[in-house]
Design a protein around this motif. Structure first.
Motif, PDB file in Angstrom:
ATOM      1  N   ALA A  31      -7.651   3.745  -2.302  1.00 15.90           N
ATOM      2  CA  ALA A  31      -6.513   3.186  -1.928  1.00 15.90           C
ATOM      3  C   ALA A  31      -5.449   3.222  -3.148  1.00 15.90           C
ATOM      4  O   ALA A  31      -5.540   3.290  -4.356  1.00 15.90           O
ATOM      5  CB  ALA A  31      -6.775   1.734  -1.549  1.00 15.90           C
TER       6      ALA A  31
ATOM      7  N   ARG B 137     -15.009  -4.163   0.175  1.00  7.72           N
ATOM      8  CA  ARG B 137     -15.940  -3.190   0.425  1.00  7.72           C
ATOM      9  C   ARG B 137     -17.267  -3.631  -0.313  1.00  7.72           C
ATOM     10  O   ARG B 137     -18.292  -2.716  -0.195  1.00  7.72           O
ATOM     11  CB  ARG B 137     -15.535  -1.956  -0.182  1.00  7.72           C
TER      12      ARG B 137
ATOM     13  N   PRO C   5       0.836  -1.039   0.101  1.00 11.37           N
ATOM     14  CA  PRO C   5      -0.015  -0.080   0.016  1.00 11.37           C
ATOM     15  C   PRO C   5       0.687   1.348  -0.099  1.00 11.37           C
ATOM     16  O   PRO C   5       1.842   1.486   0.503  1.00 11.37           O
ATOM     17  CB  PRO C   5      -0.878  -0.070   1.313  1.00 11.37           C
TER      18      PRO C   5
ATOM     19  N   LYS D 279      -8.568  11.739  -0.613  1.00 10.41           N
ATOM     20  CA  LYS D 279      -9.498  10.252  -0.693  1.00 10.41           C
ATOM     21  C   LYS D 279      -8.755   9.399  -0.174  1.00 10.41           C
ATOM     22  O   LYS D 279      -9.386   8.355   0.714  1.00 10.41           O
ATOM     23  CB  LYS D 279      -9.931   9.867  -2.137  1.00 10.41           C
ATOM     24  N   LEU D 280      -7.225   9.147   0.029  1.00  7.22           N
ATOM     25  CA  LEU D 280      -6.747   8.156   0.600  1.00  7.22           C
ATOM     26  C   LEU D 280      -6.828   8.399   2.137  1.00  7.22           C
ATOM     27  O   LEU D 280      -6.940   7.155   2.938  1.00  7.22           O
ATOM     28  CB  LEU D 280      -5.207   8.305   0.397  1.00  7.22           C
ATOM     29  N   GLN D 281      -7.002   9.672   2.522  1.00  8.17           N
ATOM     30  CA  GLN D 281      -7.074   9.940   4.029  1.00  8.17           C
ATOM     31  C   GLN D 281      -8.408   9.724   4.729  1.00  8.17           C
ATOM     32  O   GLN D 281      -8.489   9.314   5.615  1.00  8.17           O
ATOM     33  CB  GLN D 281      -6.721  11.465   4.316  1.00  8.17           C
ATOM     34  N   ASP D 282      -9.468   9.939   3.839  1.00  2.00           N
ATOM     35  CA  ASP D 282     -10.523   9.561   4.330  1.00  2.00           C
ATOM     36  C   ASP D 282     -11.258   8.109   4.220  1.00  2.00           C
ATOM     37  O   ASP D 282     -12.335   7.809   4.453  1.00  2.00           O
ATOM     38  CB  ASP D 282     -11.764  10.680   3.896  1.00  2.00           C
ATOM     39  N   GLY D 283     -10.327   7.309   3.456  1.00  2.00           N
ATOM     40  CA  GLY D 283     -10.903   5.882   3.221  1.00  2.00           C
ATOM     41  C   GLY D 283     -11.624   5.549   2.131  1.00  2.00           C
ATOM     42  O   GLY D 283     -11.802   4.268   2.041  1.00  2.00           O
ATOM     43  N   THR D 284     -11.818   6.382   1.196  1.00  2.00           N
ATOM     44  CA  THR D 284     -12.540   6.250   0.034  1.00  2.00           C
ATOM     45  C   THR D 284     -11.555   6.065  -1.140  1.00  2.00           C
ATOM     46  O   THR D 284     -12.101   5.848  -2.294  1.00  2.00           O
ATOM     47  CB  THR D 284     -13.266   7.654  -0.373  1.00  2.00           C
TER      48      THR D 284
ATOM     49  N   GLU E  35     -10.683   3.957  -6.285  1.00  2.00           N
ATOM     50  CA  GLU E  35     -11.731   4.854  -5.491  1.00  2.00           C
ATOM     51  C   GLU E  35     -13.122   4.485  -5.501  1.00  2.00           C
ATOM     52  O   GLU E  35     -13.548   3.650  -6.459  1.00  2.00           O
ATOM     53  CB  GLU E  35     -11.572   6.200  -6.067  1.00  2.00           C
TER      54      GLU E  35
ATOM     55  N   TRP F  54      -9.266  -4.871  -2.862  1.00  2.00           N
ATOM     56  CA  TRP F  54      -9.627  -3.664  -1.845  1.00  2.00           C
ATOM     57  C   TRP F  54     -11.435  -3.234  -2.088  1.00  2.00           C
ATOM     58  O   TRP F  54     -11.997  -3.201  -1.181  1.00  2.00           O
ATOM     59  CB  TRP F  54      -8.730  -2.548  -2.124  1.00  2.00           C
TER      60      TRP F  54
ATOM     61  N   SER G 275       0.875   5.390   0.949  1.00  2.00           N
ATOM     62  CA  SER G 275       0.134   6.570   1.574  1.00  2.00           C
ATOM     63  C   SER G 275       0.409   7.860   1.363  1.00  2.00           C
ATOM     64  O   SER G 275      -0.182   8.690   1.609  1.00  2.00           O
ATOM     65  CB  SER G 275       0.250   6.235   3.193  1.00  2.00           C
TER      66      SER G 275
END
Length: 221
Positions: free
Chosen positions: A129, A184, A78, A122-127, A146, A180, A80
């Motif tokens: 990867a 979901r 991953p 979007k990476l930070q809010d989890g929507t 996304e 991923w 970040s």
């Protein structure tokens, strides 16, 4: 006049930001009317079997599949920090520009930093990867996926350096993104490729994607 939706995206890898976008792929038959618009460009998504009016040209082919969980290669990790793949993203933009110099933005004016900010949020809010593949500490490819408002997952980016293609890295990066998405519980995993990018289209076909619609675009008169 058929109903349509208008979408404006500030940051884009295309050569324009002032445009009217009409998604008619699920709403029309073979007979439709494009509304007049005071925009630089008009983009229309149409079903595969429907031709656009004169002046429009096929630009993107949208493809999709049902996501499945895969065993991910241990070389894929991953990411970040969006700065890790900035150089690769720039190289990919240059490739797209070579494919279609009218539709895609010249890398010299591509708003890459603003685009990376959007991905980072979007990476930070989890929507979203991001994944990367490394050899000896060098990043050789990456993917970004996304979540969309309709509950689907969109493969935003997938790129592997030409010097290491054929090692299965693209397939592994794709599987990481697909896993991923499947975790979901999304029902649709999709992406797009430039109509002239035959190698990408063949790659996705081998991975089980099927075409769903075509994007046409033309400069407004």
């Amino acid at each position: 006049m058929h109903p349509f939706e208008t979408v404006h995206i500030f940051v884009t890898d295309l050569s324009f930001s002032d445009y009217l976008y009409l998604d008619l792929s699920q709403k029309i038959g073979s007979d439709f009317t494009v509304p007049a618009a005071s925009k630089q460009w008009i983009q229309i998504d149409l079903p595969l079997e429907v031709e656009a009016p004169a002046g429009f040209r096929k630009r993107l082919l949208f493809i999709e599949k049902i996501p499945q969980v895969h065993v991910v290669s241990p070389e894929i990790v991953p990411l970040s920090d969006v700065r890790q793949f900035k150089d690769l993203l720039f190289e990919q933009q240059a490739f797209h520009y070579q494919l279609d110099t009218e539709y895609f933005a010249d890398p010299a004016v591509f708003e890459i930093d603003a685009y990376l900010v959007e991905i980072d949020e979007k990476l930070q809010d989890g929507t979203a990867a991001a994944y990367g593949v490394f050899e000896a500490g060098e990043l050789l490819g990456f993917s970004v996926v996304e979540l969309e408002d309709d509950g689907s997952a969109y493969l935003l980016e997938l790129m592997v350096l030409e010097k290491v293609r054929g090692k299965g890295y693209g397939k592994s990066l794709l599987k990481s993104a697909e896993t991923w998405a499947a975790e979901r519980q999304v029902g649709r995993f999709w992406t797009s490729a430039a109509v002239g990018n035959e190698s990408a289209l063949h790659f996705y076909e081998r991975q089980g994607f099927r075409p769903t619609k075509v994007r046409w675009a033309a400069r407004s008169s």
